[in-house]
Design a protein around this motif. Structure first.
Motif, mmCIF file in Angstrom:
data_model
loop_
_atom_site.group_PDB
_atom_site.id
_atom_site.type_symbol
_atom_site.label_atom_id
_atom_site.label_comp_id
_atom_site.label_asym_id
_atom_site.label_seq_id
_atom_site.Cartn_x
_atom_site.Cartn_y
_atom_site.Cartn_z
ATOM 1 N N ARG A 1 34.632 8.482 -8.831
ATOM 2 C CA ARG A 1 34.732 7.494 -7.759
ATOM 3 C C ARG A 1 35.960 6.600 -7.931
ATOM 4 O O ARG A 1 36.523 6.109 -6.949
ATOM 5 C CB ARG A 1 33.453 6.647 -7.726
ATOM 6 C CG ARG A 1 33.367 5.733 -6.510
ATOM 7 C CD ARG A 1 31.974 5.149 -6.369
ATOM 8 N NE ARG A 1 31.877 4.312 -5.192
ATOM 9 C CZ ARG A 1 31.475 3.054 -5.187
ATOM 10 N NH1 ARG A 1 31.110 2.490 -6.315
ATOM 11 N NH2 ARG A 1 31.407 2.367 -4.073
ATOM 12 N N GLY A 2 36.352 6.366 -9.156
ATOM 13 C CA GLY A 2 37.566 5.617 -9.418
ATOM 14 C C GLY A 2 37.469 4.123 -9.209
ATOM 15 O O GLY A 2 38.492 3.454 -9.027
ATOM 16 N N ALA A 3 36.255 3.581 -9.242
ATOM 17 C CA ALA A 3 36.074 2.149 -8.998
ATOM 18 C C ALA A 3 35.571 1.410 -10.235
ATOM 19 O O ALA A 3 35.109 0.281 -10.136
ATOM 20 C CB ALA A 3 35.101 1.936 -7.837
ATOM 21 N N GLY A 4 35.672 2.042 -11.391
ATOM 22 C CA GLY A 4 35.168 1.414 -12.609
ATOM 23 C C GLY A 4 33.654 1.442 -12.664
ATOM 24 O O GLY A 4 32.994 2.199 -11.943
ATOM 25 N N GLY A 5 33.096 0.610 -13.514
ATOM 26 C CA GLY A 5 31.645 0.569 -13.629
ATOM 27 C C GLY A 5 31.217 -0.187 -14.867
ATOM 28 O O GLY A 5 32.039 -0.629 -15.669
ATOM 29 N N SER A 6 29.910 -0.330 -15.012
ATOM 30 C CA SER A 6 29.336 -1.027 -16.160
ATOM 31 C C SER A 6 28.135 -0.239 -16.672
ATOM 32 O O SER A 6 27.223 0.078 -15.908
ATOM 33 C CB SER A 6 28.898 -2.443 -15.765
ATOM 34 O OG SER A 6 28.253 -3.094 -16.846
ATOM 35 N N ILE A 7 28.163 0.080 -17.959
ATOM 36 C CA ILE A 7 27.042 0.745 -18.617
ATOM 37 C C ILE A 7 26.452 -0.244 -19.611
ATOM 38 O O ILE A 7 27.174 -0.813 -20.433
ATOM 39 C CB ILE A 7 27.492 2.030 -19.327
ATOM 40 C CG1 ILE A 7 28.034 3.034 -18.299
ATOM 41 C CG2 ILE A 7 26.346 2.637 -20.130
ATOM 42 C CD1 ILE A 7 28.690 4.257 -18.925
ATOM 43 N N ILE A 8 25.148 -0.458 -19.518
ATOM 44 C CA ILE A 8 24.469 -1.444 -20.359
ATOM 45 C C ILE A 8 23.332 -0.735 -21.096
ATOM 46 O O ILE A 8 22.411 -0.206 -20.467
ATOM 47 C CB ILE A 8 23.912 -2.604 -19.524
ATOM 48 C CG1 ILE A 8 25.038 -3.269 -18.715
ATOM 49 C CG2 ILE A 8 23.215 -3.626 -20.412
ATOM 50 C CD1 ILE A 8 24.549 -4.231 -17.654
ATOM 51 N N ASN A 9 23.414 -0.719 -22.406
ATOM 52 C CA ASN A 9 22.392 -0.071 -23.227
ATOM 53 C C ASN A 9 21.451 -1.116 -23.806
ATOM 54 O O ASN A 9 21.899 -2.076 -24.449
ATOM 55 C CB ASN A 9 23.057 0.719 -24.355
ATOM 56 C CG ASN A 9 23.931 1.837 -23.826
ATOM 57 O OD1 ASN A 9 23.573 2.515 -22.869
ATOM 58 N ND2 ASN A 9 25.092 2.032 -24.437
ATOM 59 N N ILE A 10 20.160 -0.937 -23.568
ATOM 60 C CA ILE A 10 19.170 -1.877 -24.092
ATOM 61 C C ILE A 10 18.755 -1.400 -25.472
ATOM 62 O O ILE A 10 17.982 -0.459 -25.630
ATOM 63 C CB ILE A 10 17.955 -2.003 -23.154
ATOM 64 C CG1 ILE A 10 18.418 -2.304 -21.726
ATOM 65 C CG2 ILE A 10 17.023 -3.100 -23.675
ATOM 66 C CD1 ILE A 10 19.289 -3.548 -21.590
ATOM 67 N N ALA A 11 19.308 -2.051 -26.475
ATOM 68 C CA ALA A 11 19.036 -1.693 -27.860
ATOM 69 C C ALA A 11 17.911 -2.570 -28.388
ATOM 70 O O ALA A 11 16.896 -2.771 -27.711
ATOM 71 C CB ALA A 11 20.314 -1.844 -28.696
ATOM 72 N N SER A 12 18.071 -3.127 -29.557
ATOM 73 C CA SER A 12 17.045 -3.972 -30.169
ATOM 74 C C SER A 12 17.656 -4.667 -31.370
ATOM 75 O O SER A 12 18.600 -4.151 -31.997
ATOM 76 C CB SER A 12 15.854 -3.124 -30.619
ATOM 77 O OG SER A 12 14.973 -3.873 -31.444
#
Length: 282
Positions: free
Chosen positions: A145-156
């Motif tokens: 898509r070429g619009a960037g993004g955000s990946i958020i990992n729920i760790a602990s």
């Protein structure tokens, strides 16, 4: 002064997620539900991935009450084909995946010497391997898509400290944190940010059912002693962190682990009592 060094263009709208699409795994309950609703509150449409379709539908109804689109995807992220299919379904139904929240996971206390091979495999599949395929698929979609993004990992917090009776779970969460840092480097050139949230105690309905002592008066008194902010976390605490990391407010934040723990990682053995204030190992 160079204009880039004196920018003061930050606005209140930078926190808004209007026009973005979030995909939240394990979004049917607990922290995932809180994050799904938090993202919707700030303008995102939400695809809710969960193995429990009825629970996901209940969250979707709440998202729609906020005026946002919601899409329920019944899938087990431990199944790689199902995980990739969830991303494809979100793209088809909502048009994009701008935000991915890898929340699905879980554990119960058991010593390593008492674990069966099946229990060990399930812990690894659910808490580590389960995020790889869906992250790969979402990252490919974001790049295309070429619009960037955000990946958020729920760790602990258990990925940061020793965790007796949670050894395999803790190892998986530690792996998730390094996965987060490494992927931040790999995807940075595509303007895709990758971060993690490390909660400590956040009571949920499931936790209250299986460990009622956590919400008992005695449990709350203990939490006031060992948590610097004096209370357990709640779903909004985690949702607020996710909204920040997903938004333009965190546009220069990647590869970090944000501890949402009331200060327990900082306390490192210090506890509070009424007589002497903070004391170490007492």
């Amino acid at each position: 002064m160079d204009q880039d060094l004196s920018r003061t263009s930050l606005s209140r709208d930078a926190i808004l997620l209007t026009g973005q699409v979030a995909l939240v795994t394990g979004g049917g309950g607990g922290i995932g539900r809180g994050i799904a609703l938090g993202l919707a509150e700030f303008g995102a449409d939400v695809a809710i991935v969960d193995i429990d379709g009825e629970a996901a539908e209940r969250v979707a109804a709440l998202v729609r009450e906020k005026g946002r689109q919601a899409l329920v995807i019944v899938a087990d992220v431990m199944d790689r084909d199902a995980a990739r299919g969830a991303v494809a379904t979100a793209l088809e139904g909502l048009g994009a995946v701008d935000i991915l929240v890898n929340n699905a996971g879980g554990t119960r206390p058991i010593k390593l010497v008492d674990m069966t091979d099946r229990q060990i495999d399930r812990q690894i599949d659910l808490n580590l391997k389960g995020l790889v395929a869906i992250t790969q698929a979402a990252a490919k979609a974001m790049i295309a898509r070429g619009a960037g993004g955000s990946i958020i990992n729920i760790a602990s917090i258990e990925g940061l400290r020793a965790a007796p009776t949670y050894s395999v779970y803790a190892a998986c969460k530690a792996g998730m944190l390094n996965f987060t840092r490494t992927l931040a480097l790999e995807l940075g050139e595509h303007a895709i940010r990758v971060n993690a949230i490390a909660p400590d105690l956040v009571p949920t309905e499931t936790m209250a059912r299986f460990a009622p002592g956590i919400v008992s008066p005695e449990g709350r008194a203990a939490q006031a002693r060992y948590i610097p902010l004096g209370r357990a976390g709640n779903l909004d605490d985690c949702a607020g962190a996710a909204v920040f990391l997903a938004s333009a407010m965190a546009g220069y934040v990647t590869g970090v682990t944000l501890s949402v723990d009331g200060g327990t990682w900082a306390s490192s053995g210090w506890t509070r009592n009424d007589a002497d204030g903070w004391r170490l190992f007492n």
